[in-house]
Motif scaffolding. Structure first.
Motif, mmCIF file in Angstrom:
data_model
loop_
_atom_site.group_PDB
_atom_site.id
_atom_site.type_symbol
_atom_site.label_atom_id
_atom_site.label_comp_id
_atom_site.label_asym_id
_atom_site.label_seq_id
_atom_site.Cartn_x
_atom_site.Cartn_y
_atom_site.Cartn_z
ATOM 1 N N GLY A 49 -4.925 2.365 6.889
ATOM 2 C CA GLY A 49 -5.553 2.604 8.179
ATOM 3 C C GLY A 49 -6.188 1.356 8.761
ATOM 4 O O GLY A 49 -6.097 1.107 9.966
ATOM 5 N N SER A 50 -6.805 0.546 7.902
ATOM 6 C CA SER A 50 -7.474 -0.659 8.396
ATOM 7 C C SER A 50 -6.476 -1.749 8.785
ATOM 8 O O SER A 50 -6.784 -2.612 9.619
ATOM 9 C CB SER A 50 -8.428 -1.193 7.322
ATOM 10 O OG SER A 50 -7.712 -1.580 6.167
ATOM 11 N N ASN A 107 -6.887 4.424 3.057
ATOM 12 C CA ASN A 107 -7.888 3.699 3.853
ATOM 13 C C ASN A 107 -7.426 2.281 4.186
ATOM 14 O O ASN A 107 -7.624 1.800 5.310
ATOM 15 C CB ASN A 107 -9.215 3.651 3.096
ATOM 16 C CG ASN A 107 -9.921 4.995 3.082
ATOM 17 O OD1 ASN A 107 -9.731 5.812 3.977
ATOM 18 N ND2 ASN A 107 -10.723 5.231 2.069
ATOM 19 N N THR A 108 -6.804 1.618 3.217
ATOM 20 C CA THR A 108 -6.316 0.253 3.455
ATOM 21 C C THR A 108 -5.210 0.257 4.496
ATOM 22 O O THR A 108 -5.165 -0.610 5.377
ATOM 23 C CB THR A 108 -5.800 -0.370 2.147
ATOM 24 O OG1 THR A 108 -6.823 -0.309 1.163
ATOM 25 C CG2 THR A 108 -5.399 -1.829 2.363
ATOM 26 N N LYS A 164 -5.642 11.662 5.445
ATOM 27 C CA LYS A 164 -7.019 11.812 4.971
ATOM 28 C C LYS A 164 -7.440 13.281 4.967
ATOM 29 O O LYS A 164 -8.153 13.729 4.060
ATOM 30 C CB LYS A 164 -7.972 11.000 5.848
ATOM 31 C CG LYS A 164 -7.886 9.501 5.641
ATOM 32 C CD LYS A 164 -8.910 8.779 6.520
ATOM 33 C CE LYS A 164 -8.876 7.282 6.282
ATOM 34 N NZ LYS A 164 -9.882 6.559 7.114
ATOM 35 N N GLN A 195 -2.132 5.145 12.860
ATOM 36 C CA GLN A 195 -3.500 5.564 12.587
ATOM 37 C C GLN A 195 -3.644 7.087 12.653
ATOM 38 O O GLN A 195 -4.426 7.681 11.920
ATOM 39 C CB GLN A 195 -4.456 4.877 13.562
ATOM 40 C CG GLN A 195 -4.619 3.379 13.254
ATOM 41 C CD GLN A 195 -5.405 2.638 14.304
ATOM 42 O OE1 GLN A 195 -5.525 3.098 15.442
ATOM 43 N NE2 GLN A 195 -5.943 1.489 13.946
ATOM 44 N N GLY A 254 -6.885 7.818 -1.952
ATOM 45 C CA GLY A 254 -7.742 7.570 -0.801
ATOM 46 C C GLY A 254 -7.904 6.089 -0.505
ATOM 47 O O GLY A 254 -7.932 5.674 0.666
ATOM 48 N N ARG A 255 -7.983 5.281 -1.561
ATOM 49 C CA ARG A 255 -8.136 3.832 -1.365
ATOM 50 C C ARG A 255 -6.925 3.253 -0.635
ATOM 51 O O ARG A 255 -7.061 2.427 0.274
ATOM 52 C CB ARG A 255 -8.333 3.161 -2.722
ATOM 53 C CG ARG A 255 -8.639 1.662 -2.638
ATOM 54 C CD ARG A 255 -8.995 1.085 -3.995
ATOM 55 N NE ARG A 255 -10.306 1.565 -4.427
ATOM 56 C CZ ARG A 255 -10.509 2.405 -5.428
ATOM 57 N NH1 ARG A 255 -9.483 2.861 -6.118
ATOM 58 N NH2 ARG A 255 -11.720 2.780 -5.758
ATOM 59 N N VAL A 284 -2.447 8.295 9.390
ATOM 60 C CA VAL A 284 -3.468 8.037 8.372
ATOM 61 C C VAL A 284 -4.562 9.106 8.425
ATOM 62 O O VAL A 284 -5.020 9.598 7.380
ATOM 63 C CB VAL A 284 -4.069 6.623 8.563
ATOM 64 C CG1 VAL A 284 -5.355 6.467 7.752
ATOM 65 C CG2 VAL A 284 -3.066 5.560 8.144
ATOM 66 N N GLU A 309 0.831 -1.208 0.000
ATOM 67 C CA GLU A 309 0.000 0.000 0.000
ATOM 68 C C GLU A 309 0.865 1.258 0.000
ATOM 69 O O GLU A 309 0.563 2.231 -0.699
ATOM 70 C CB GLU A 309 -0.930 0.009 1.224
ATOM 71 C CG GLU A 309 -2.086 -0.954 1.171
ATOM 72 C CD GLU A 309 -1.668 -2.399 1.436
ATOM 73 O OE1 GLU A 309 -0.531 -2.617 1.896
ATOM 74 O OE2 GLU A 309 -2.497 -3.302 1.201
ATOM 75 N N GLU A 356 -8.611 15.201 1.660
ATOM 76 C CA GLU A 356 -9.956 15.781 1.568
ATOM 77 C C GLU A 356 -9.890 17.195 1.008
ATOM 78 O O GLU A 356 -10.754 17.605 0.219
ATOM 79 C CB GLU A 356 -10.614 15.778 2.950
ATOM 80 C CG GLU A 356 -12.113 15.997 2.923
ATOM 81 C CD GLU A 356 -12.856 14.935 2.146
ATOM 82 O OE1 GLU A 356 -13.899 15.277 1.534
ATOM 83 O OE2 GLU A 356 -12.400 13.776 2.118
ATOM 84 N N GLN A 411 -8.929 9.516 -5.917
ATOM 85 C CA GLN A 411 -9.701 8.378 -5.403
ATOM 86 C C GLN A 411 -8.792 7.194 -5.103
ATOM 87 O O GLN A 411 -8.959 6.502 -4.084
ATOM 88 C CB GLN A 411 -10.773 7.977 -6.412
ATOM 89 C CG GLN A 411 -11.897 8.982 -6.554
ATOM 90 C CD GLN A 411 -12.904 8.574 -7.614
ATOM 91 O OE1 GLN A 411 -12.896 7.445 -8.100
ATOM 92 N NE2 GLN A 411 -13.767 9.494 -7.991
#
Length: 286
Positions: free
Chosen positions: A256-257, A253-254, A272, A265, A249-250, A268, A216, A276, A246
């Motif tokens: 972060g998860s 997000n990955t 974000k 985090q 962002g993907r 992350v 990532e 934004e 986009q």
């Protein structure tokens, strides 16, 4: 895509004013308010505006003011005389009162006012299109100024995300060690529990691989570089920049998860926030 342009042209007996306003829109959405006298040039004006501005919600307003001889609008006296006689006879026939303000009533009747249709010469039509061009020049100058400001914002935000991405390296080794220690400590607290150490190591490797964020991070780094490359390619890249944001962002997000680490985090969340702001401003790019 936001902008405003205004231009005026003075003729011997007229003043032509053109105002053009542009707002964000995915497609060309053009509305035009054009005086009846210039209706024959409407399609030409619409084509000029669409070719120059490409995209946006665009409002074109054209005003014409007579500055020379008096208006050619006249009261249609024969028509008013006919209305007067008909209304007077009708009032007598129906036994109803006649109007108290005859003139106001008569002026509101159809065709009480007549206007002679003027023939436009080529010089006036040329002055009209020239004025539209000047207004478009002003609007595009406004857009260019805004574009330069947006370019600086995008570069700043992308660099901020890249710097935050680099900070993740600080916590990467610590994160893996913490995960291992936490699992080992949990197992050691279970009394009279025996397990296969080799199998444990295999499962541990498999679990940590699932939490690995190196791919990532690599993809995110490539997306950030691609965003800047696209930004430098000139106009018409707005939609492409939107797609790249986009993808950025993907990946964020990955990460972060999968991070499973407080400090990661936090990074992350900051990424974000920067992204934004990019997404909000990308809507302003053609």
């Amino acid at each position: 895509m936001t902008g405003f342009g205004k231009a005026e042209t003075k003729l011997p007996d007229k003043k032509i004013t053109v105002e053009i306003k542009s707002l964000n829109s995915k497609q060309m959405d053009l509305s035009a308010r054009i005086p009846f006298i210039y209706r024959e040039s409407e399609m030409q004006i619409r084509t000029m505006v669409a070719q120059r501005l490409e995209r946006g919600k665009v409002d074109v307003s054209i005003f014409v003011e007579n500055t020379g001889k008096p208006s050619n609008t006249q009261i249609n006296l024969p028509t008013i005389q006919s209305y007067y006689e008909q209304i007077k006879n009708g009032a007598n026939l129906l036994n109803v009162p006649e109007p108290t303000d005859w003139f106001q009533v008569l002026l509101r009747m159809p065709e009480a006012i007549k206007t002679e249709v003027q023939e436009l010469d080529e010089s006036e039509l040329q002055a009209l299109t020239d004025t539209v061009e000047k207004a478009l020049d002003q609007l595009q100058a406004f857009r260019k100024q805004e574009g330069n400001m947006l370019n600086n914002i995008f570069v700043e935000k992308i660099n901020n995300i890249a710097a935050l991405l680099k900070e993740t390296d600080t916590y990467e080794r610590e994160r893996i060690d913490k995960i291992k220690n936490r699992i080992s400590e949990s197992l050691s607290k279970i009394e009279n529990f025996d397990y296969d150490k080799n199998r444990f190591e295999q499962e541990m490797i498999f679990y940590i691989e699932k939490l690995d964020i190196n791919e990532e991070k690599h993809r995110l780094d490539n997306h950030l570089k691609y965003f800047i490359e696209t930004l430098e390619q000139g106009k018409g890249q707005g939609k492409k920049l939107g797609f790249i944001s986009q993808e950025i962002g993907r990946e964020i997000n990955t990460m972060g998860s999968k991070s499973n680490h407080v400090e990661l985090q936090k990074l992350v969340v900051r990424m974000k926030d920067e992204l934004e702001q990019i997404k909000e401003q990308v809507l302003n790019v053609l």
